[in-house]
Design a protein around this motif. Structure first.
Motif, PDB file in Angstrom:
ATOM      1  N   LEU A  30      36.116  32.441  30.758  1.00 19.78           N
ATOM      2  CA  LEU A  30      35.739  31.198  30.085  1.00 19.78           C
ATOM      3  C   LEU A  30      36.122  31.242  28.614  1.00 19.78           C
ATOM      4  O   LEU A  30      36.043  32.293  27.963  1.00 19.78           O
ATOM      5  CB  LEU A  30      34.241  30.949  30.229  1.00 19.78           C
ATOM      6  N   ALA A  31      36.487  30.077  28.069  1.00 21.30           N
ATOM      7  CA  ALA A  31      36.942  30.016  26.678  1.00 21.30           C
ATOM      8  C   ALA A  31      35.871  30.482  25.700  1.00 21.30           C
ATOM      9  O   ALA A  31      36.187  30.997  24.625  1.00 21.30           O
ATOM     10  CB  ALA A  31      37.369  28.583  26.352  1.00 21.30           C
ATOM     11  N   ALA A  32      34.595  30.311  26.057  1.00 21.04           N
ATOM     12  CA  ALA A  32      33.510  30.714  25.161  1.00 21.04           C
ATOM     13  C   ALA A  32      33.419  32.226  25.016  1.00 21.04           C
ATOM     14  O   ALA A  32      32.826  32.721  24.046  1.00 21.04           O
ATOM     15  CB  ALA A  32      32.182  30.154  25.660  1.00 21.04           C
ATOM     16  N   TYR A  33      33.977  32.970  25.977  1.00 15.99           N
ATOM     17  CA  TYR A  33      33.841  34.432  25.960  1.00 15.99           C
ATOM     18  C   TYR A  33      35.182  35.151  25.865  1.00 15.99           C
ATOM     19  O   TYR A  33      35.322  36.106  25.110  1.00 15.99           O
ATOM     20  CB  TYR A  33      33.097  34.900  27.211  1.00 15.99           C
ATOM     21  N   ARG A  34      36.138  34.758  26.703  1.00 12.87           N
ATOM     22  CA  ARG A  34      37.442  35.433  26.739  1.00 12.87           C
ATOM     23  C   ARG A  34      37.255  36.952  26.731  1.00 12.87           C
ATOM     24  O   ARG A  34      37.786  37.673  25.877  1.00 12.87           O
ATOM     25  CB  ARG A  34      38.312  34.985  25.564  1.00 12.87           C
ATOM     26  N   PRO A  81      34.594  35.412  37.313  1.00 11.13           N
ATOM     27  CA  PRO A  81      35.129  34.143  36.789  1.00 11.13           C
ATOM     28  C   PRO A  81      34.627  33.800  35.390  1.00 11.13           C
ATOM     29  O   PRO A  81      35.384  33.249  34.575  1.00 11.13           O
ATOM     30  CB  PRO A  81      34.653  33.125  37.827  1.00 11.13           C
ATOM     31  N   SER A  82      33.370  34.122  35.076  1.00 12.13           N
ATOM     32  CA  SER A  82      32.825  33.792  33.765  1.00 12.13           C
ATOM     33  C   SER A  82      33.539  34.531  32.638  1.00 12.13           C
ATOM     34  O   SER A  82      33.552  34.070  31.491  1.00 12.13           O
ATOM     35  CB  SER A  82      31.327  34.127  33.715  1.00 12.13           C
ATOM     36  N   ASP A  86      45.266  35.829  27.440  1.00  7.48           N
ATOM     37  CA  ASP A  86      45.071  34.382  27.233  1.00  7.48           C
ATOM     38  C   ASP A  86      45.403  33.984  25.817  1.00  7.48           C
ATOM     39  O   ASP A  86      44.936  32.976  25.316  1.00  7.48           O
ATOM     40  CB  ASP A  86      43.624  34.004  27.584  1.00  7.48           C
TER      41      ASP A  86
END
Length: 353
Positions: A294-298, A290-291, A353
């Motif tokens: 995240l928008a911080a990583y994509r 799931p991580s 994304d």
């Protein structure tokens, strides 16, 4: 106190038995037994009356007593390590659901490290488990032999056993294929100095992902520019990135053997080296936890089908070929690339994304 209250008080002081159900339903104890035995022959109306009576008197079948007659406990041992890793938490959830859907109860034991499974497996065998699923942990030849002697099927998920002694059935992702997918992606995006970040040395998952990656690079006329070890952890990824990115011949892409390490590499690249992801450095992981989204990583990563792994593991337990006395079968679940924004993509490719 009236008679009904007296009866309830008496039942509360002792175990409710099948004789109480038989008396309440007006049937024999044998009929009660058949009503609670899957597949046994009993008339629908009789079953309905027995179940209603059982509910009224608070009866629950004694699974332990039944196991003495059937020689099956209905319990499957599950040994897992790296429980803090989101991938294995998801795998444990999926295994539990797949087992329970077949009327089996998972008995979970958590190993402190991948090598510490022998004592746990020996303990599980004392519970007369119908099988054992070993996830992300090692299986020694000695304990494999004990399982074989006990005629207890063993299925390994995401790890191989050692090469000595009886072998267990194996269910795992196509790690070799996943590594090749990453090599093809990086080559197509124009990278020339790819690096690999291994997990724990000598673990089959990390070894296979690295082998598939290097084979894929070779097919594209490339070789590894660097290699480090990150122990499959975020902290390990941070530390390894410090070593990789401080090199004079810094790599332009890093393929990490799991997502947790990849997140550490991204954070180290940005905060300690001021690099732009993916302009200065492409980072690819493995697992699609799931991580990763995240928008911080994509994070661009290789996705494993966790539900398919769990279903295959449970099916393997029920396959006679899964017995350690026989040749060890293998189930390989295909992987797929999830293209996000942590890695440069070939021209014309659109990220997910």
């Amino acid at each position: 106190m009236d008679q009904d209250q007296a009866d309830r008080a008496r039942r509360a002081r002792r175990w409710v038995t099948s004789a109480d159900v038989a008396r309440a339903a007006g049937v024999s104890r044998a009929a009660v037994s058949r009503a609670f035995t899957p597949g046994a022959s009993v008339a629908p109306e009789t079953r309905r009356r027995i179940l209603a009576a059982a509910k009224a008197v608070g009866y629950r079948p004694n699974a332990l007593a039944r196991s003495l007659n059937t020689r099956r406990s209905g319990i499957v041992g599950v040994v897992i390590t790296e429980i803090a890793n989101p991938f294995y938490a998801r795998l444990l959830e999926a295994l539990g659901g797949a087992l329970q859907a077949r009327g089996l109860l998972p008995l979970v034991a958590v190993a402190p490290d991948p090598q510490a499974t022998d004592d746990l497996l020996a303990h599980l065998l004392s519970y007369q488990v119908d099988g054992v699923v070993v996830a992300s942990a090692m299986l020694s030849s000695g304990i494999a032999a004990r399982c074989a002697a006990a005629r207890t099927p063993v299925v390994l998920v995401d790890r191989r056993a050692d090469a000595k002694g009886p072998q267990a059935a194996l269910v795992g992702a196509d790690n070799l294929g996943g590594g090749r997918l990453v090599a093809d992606l990086l080559a197509a995006a124009g990278h020339s100095r790819p690096a690999f970040l291994a997990g724990i040395e000598a673990t089959s998952t990390s070894d296979e992902r690295e082998r598939g990656f290097t084979q894929g690079l070779a097919a594209q006329g490339l070789v590894l520019a660097a290699r480090e070890v990150g122990r499959f952890t975020y902290a390990g990824g941070l530390e390894a990135a410090q070593r990789l990115l401080a090199r004079a011949d810094r790599p332009d892409a890093v393929f990490c053997a799991n997502d947790e390490m990849a997140l550490g590499v991204i954070d180290a690249a940005r905060t300690r080296f001021g690099l732009d992801i993916p302009r200065d450095l492409s980072v690819v992981g493995f697992d699609d936890t799931p991580s990763a989204g995240l928008a911080a990583y994509r994070l661009t990563t290789v996705a494993q089908d966790v539900a398919a792994l769990a279903q295959a593991a449970v099916a393997a337990l029920e396959d006679p070929a899964a017995s350690p006395r026989r040749a060890a079968p293998q189930w390989r679940i295909p992987c797929r690339l999830v293209l996000r924004r942590s890695a440069r993509l070939p021209e014309g490719t659109v990220p997910a994304d």
